[in-house]
Design an enzyme around this catalytic site. Structure first.
Site, PDB file in Angstrom:
ATOM      1  N   CYS A   1      40.639  -8.959  53.074  1.00 32.19           N
ATOM      2  CA  CYS A   1      41.021  -7.745  53.181  1.00 32.19           C
ATOM      3  C   CYS A   1      41.185  -7.176  54.928  1.00 32.19           C
ATOM      4  O   CYS A   1      41.540  -6.302  54.823  1.00 32.19           O
ATOM      5  CB  CYS A   1      39.728  -7.001  52.999  1.00 32.19           C
TER       6      CYS A   1
ATOM      7  N   HIS B   1      39.752  -0.032  54.953  1.00 31.33           N
ATOM      8  CA  HIS B   1      40.309  -0.647  54.420  1.00 31.33           C
ATOM      9  C   HIS B   1      39.356   0.173  53.020  1.00 31.33           C
ATOM     10  O   HIS B   1      38.410   0.393  52.593  1.00 31.33           O
ATOM     11  CB  HIS B   1      39.006  -1.910  54.180  1.00 31.33           C
TER      12      HIS B   1
ATOM     13  N   ASN C   1      41.149  -1.364  45.137  1.00 32.92           N
ATOM     14  CA  ASN C   1      41.634  -2.756  46.289  1.00 32.92           C
ATOM     15  C   ASN C   1      42.696  -3.259  46.770  1.00 32.92           C
ATOM     16  O   ASN C   1      42.412  -4.408  45.315  1.00 32.92           O
ATOM     17  CB  ASN C   1      39.951  -3.268  46.626  1.00 32.92           C
TER      18      ASN C   1
HETATM   19  O1  UT7 Z   1      37.349  -6.233  49.540  1.00 37.36           O
HETATM   20  C1  UT7 Z   1      36.287  -6.879  50.649  1.00 37.36           C
HETATM   21  C2  UT7 Z   1      35.068  -7.341  49.792  1.00 37.36           C
HETATM   22  N1  UT7 Z   1      34.956  -6.574  48.672  1.00 37.36           N
HETATM   23  C3  UT7 Z   1      34.301  -5.665  48.745  1.00 37.36           C
HETATM   24  O2  UT7 Z   1      33.624  -4.988  49.499  1.00 37.36           O
HETATM   25  C4  UT7 Z   1      33.534  -5.308  47.386  1.00 37.36           C
HETATM   26  C5  UT7 Z   1      32.311  -4.793  47.458  1.00 37.36           C
HETATM   27  N2  UT7 Z   1      31.384  -4.955  46.167  1.00 37.36           N
HETATM   28  C6  UT7 Z   1      30.748  -3.672  45.442  1.00 37.36           C
HETATM   29  O3  UT7 Z   1      32.218  -2.900  45.979  1.00 37.36           O
HETATM   30  C7  UT7 Z   1      30.423  -3.982  44.276  1.00 37.36           C
HETATM   31  O4  UT7 Z   1      29.490  -4.828  44.494  1.00 37.36           O
HETATM   32  C8  UT7 Z   1      31.349  -3.844  43.295  1.00 37.36           C
HETATM   33  C9  UT7 Z   1      32.261  -2.576  43.201  1.00 37.36           C
HETATM   34  C10 UT7 Z   1      32.043  -4.906  43.205  1.00 37.36           C
HETATM   35  C11 UT7 Z   1      30.168  -3.723  41.748  1.00 37.36           C
HETATM   36  O5  UT7 Z   1      28.662  -3.164  42.067  1.00 37.36           O
HETATM   37  P1  UT7 Z   1      27.330  -2.985  41.865  1.00 37.36           P
HETATM   38  O6  UT7 Z   1      27.466  -1.710  42.031  1.00 37.36           O
HETATM   39  O7  UT7 Z   1      27.042  -3.980  43.494  1.00 37.36           O
HETATM   40  O8  UT7 Z   1      27.275  -3.762  41.009  1.00 37.36           O
HETATM   41  P2  UT7 Z   1      26.318  -5.500  40.704  1.00 37.36           P
HETATM   42  O9  UT7 Z   1      27.590  -6.012  40.255  1.00 37.36           O
HETATM   43  O10 UT7 Z   1      25.230  -5.168  41.100  1.00 37.36           O
HETATM   44  O11 UT7 Z   1      25.929  -4.854  38.738  1.00 37.36           O
HETATM   45  C12 UT7 Z   1      25.128  -3.995  38.128  1.00 37.36           C
HETATM   46  C13 UT7 Z   1      24.976  -3.953  36.915  1.00 37.36           C
HETATM   47  C14 UT7 Z   1      24.739  -5.331  36.498  1.00 37.36           C
HETATM   48  O12 UT7 Z   1      24.322  -5.136  35.041  1.00 37.36           O
HETATM   49  P3  UT7 Z   1      22.447  -5.181  34.834  1.00 37.36           P
HETATM   50  O13 UT7 Z   1      22.357  -6.730  35.625  1.00 37.36           O
HETATM   51  O14 UT7 Z   1      22.100  -4.393  36.095  1.00 37.36           O
HETATM   52  O15 UT7 Z   1      22.103  -5.127  33.629  1.00 37.36           O
HETATM   53  C15 UT7 Z   1      26.406  -5.831  35.637  1.00 37.36           C
HETATM   54  O16 UT7 Z   1      26.702  -6.042  34.592  1.00 37.36           O
HETATM   55  O17 UT7 Z   1      26.340  -2.774  36.699  1.00 37.36           O
HETATM   56  C16 UT7 Z   1      26.572  -3.763  35.375  1.00 37.36           C
HETATM   57  N3  UT7 Z   1      28.146  -4.658  35.654  1.00 37.36           N
HETATM   58  C17 UT7 Z   1      29.134  -3.540  35.145  1.00 37.36           C
HETATM   59  N4  UT7 Z   1      28.721  -2.487  34.379  1.00 37.36           N
HETATM   60  C18 UT7 Z   1      29.861  -1.903  34.091  1.00 37.36           C
HETATM   61  C19 UT7 Z   1      28.689  -5.146  37.072  1.00 37.36           C
HETATM   62  N5  UT7 Z   1      30.103  -4.748  36.398  1.00 37.36           N
HETATM   63  C20 UT7 Z   1      30.247  -3.565  36.143  1.00 37.36           C
HETATM   64  C21 UT7 Z   1      31.207  -2.965  35.162  1.00 37.36           C
HETATM   65  N6  UT7 Z   1      31.269  -2.330  33.954  1.00 37.36           N
HETATM   66  N7  UT7 Z   1      32.928  -2.909  35.130  1.00 37.36           N
END
Ligand code: UT7
Length: 329
Positions: free
Chosen positions: A116, A256, A286
């Protein structure tokens, strides 16, 4: 003779027609519009549909229009830096395939892989070739068909990525406009958190790698988020400090577009008001190498000659960086 700087003299972008909405995604994986919107700021993204089309095909319409706007032919381009994480094929370079497609018969070039952060790395690299006086027209392209490496069974990654392309032309400037400074960083310790497990020389494609779904982007989102927030904000603050810039001196922040919450954290660290922060993540998601040039394209009409613009990016590798430029037209 006054010092040569590398100025952006034209930009253009291209987003494919197909719109993949949060609604459609919620029929593919267990997710919903409310979760995606509040956690990322994304509403929809574009997808390149059709057989036999790759990242270079996203770049052709963007660059053809850029050249038309600038009033030059493809044969006038000296060099192409094709920033992509989704090359058309492992080799040869997409820069070559692309040059052939647009008729850039006098250009040499290469692919730049910095995930990225690619477009920021590419602009900083291209600027050096202009500053030496060796090249007069350097095209920096950021293009990704992320849909080719996204696992649409993985709800944590498939909701963020989209396809797109943006490009900028760099030319010599003698008024001190263009790229002023850049800070580029990388740290391979970040590899476990964002990578593709198979398809390289370490683990070539096999039935096993396909069965294990190892040809898709693998991301541990929470860890990547933590590093992105800290490093993108730090590197943006660092470039301001070393150029004696305060929040008020900045006309635009071009971040970004990975997650709206990362963008907000960076802007707040830089002490920059929301009205100066360029955000289109809600419409494209993204697009990896394309996020920053897509923003430049969409905001081109609002930029004024002399505007101080800061770009900041963070991505897989890890890679991150910032670039300070003065808009030239
Ligand atoms: O482009 C350059 C590099 N990439 C980035 O900069 C991306 C950086 N990361 C992020 O933007 C975020 O980490 C994400 C958007 C990818 C994920 O968001 P998060 O707030 O970090 O969620 P998480 O992965 O910690 O998941 C939290 C909860 C989990 O459930 P439990 O374990 O708390 O019950 C996940 O299973 O949200 C759940 N979850 C979802 N729920 C509904 C994960 N993805 C989804 C989804 N819909 N799509």
């Amino acid at each position: 003779m006054s010092k040569i700087t590398a100025a952006i003299t034209a930009v253009h972008g291209y987003a494919p027609d197909y719109v993949l909405t949060n609604e459609e995604l919620s029929q593919m994986v267990e997710t919903n519009d409310e979760w995606i919107t509040t956690r990322t700021g994304i509403k929809e993204r574009r997808i390149l549909k059709g057989e036999g089309l790759g990242s270079s095909d996203l770049a052709v319409p963007a660059v053809n229009e850029l050249l038309r706007k600038r009033g030059i032919g493809a044969e006038e381009i000296d060099m192409i830096i094709f920033c992509t994480t989704t090359p058309d094929m492992p080799f040869p370079a997409t820069a070559n395939l692309f040059a052939h497609k647009i008729g850039a018969v006098n250009a040499w070039g290469f692919d730049l892989q910095a995930a990225c952060s690619g477009f920021v790395f590419g602009l900083a690299t291209g600027a050096q070739f202009i500053e030496t006086g060796k090249h007069k027209k350097v095209l920096v392209v950021g293009a990704d068909k992320m849909s080719s490496i996204v696992d649409y069974q993985d709800r944590a990654t498939c909701i963020i990525f989209g396809d797109g392309c943006g490009a900028a032309l760099l030319e010599p400037n003698y008024e001190g406009l263009g790229v002023v400074d850049s800070i580029l960083k990388s740290d391979g310790a970040g590899i476990p958190f964002l990578h593709m497990k198979a398809g390289g020389s370490v683990k070539p494609a096999s039935h096993e790698t396909i069965d294990a779904r190892e040809h898709y982007a693998y991301q541990e989102g929470k860890t990547v988020f933590k590093f992105a927030v800290t490093n993108m904000a730090n590197v943006a603050a660092e470039i301001m400090e070393r150029n004696n810039l305060q929040g008020d001196d900045i006309a635009w922040l071009v971040p970004h577009q990975a997650n709206k919450r990362i963008i907000d954290a960076t802007a707040s660290r830089m002490n920059i008001g929301e009205d100066k922060v360029i955000v289109n993540i809600e419409r494209y998601g993204n697009t990896t190498n394309a996020t920053i040039p897509l923003c430049l394209w969409e905001w081109e009409d609002k930029f004024k000659k002399g505007d101080n613009i800061i770009m900041a990016a963070f991505g897989g590798g890890f890679t991150w960086g910032s670039l300070y430029l003065k808009w030239a037209y």
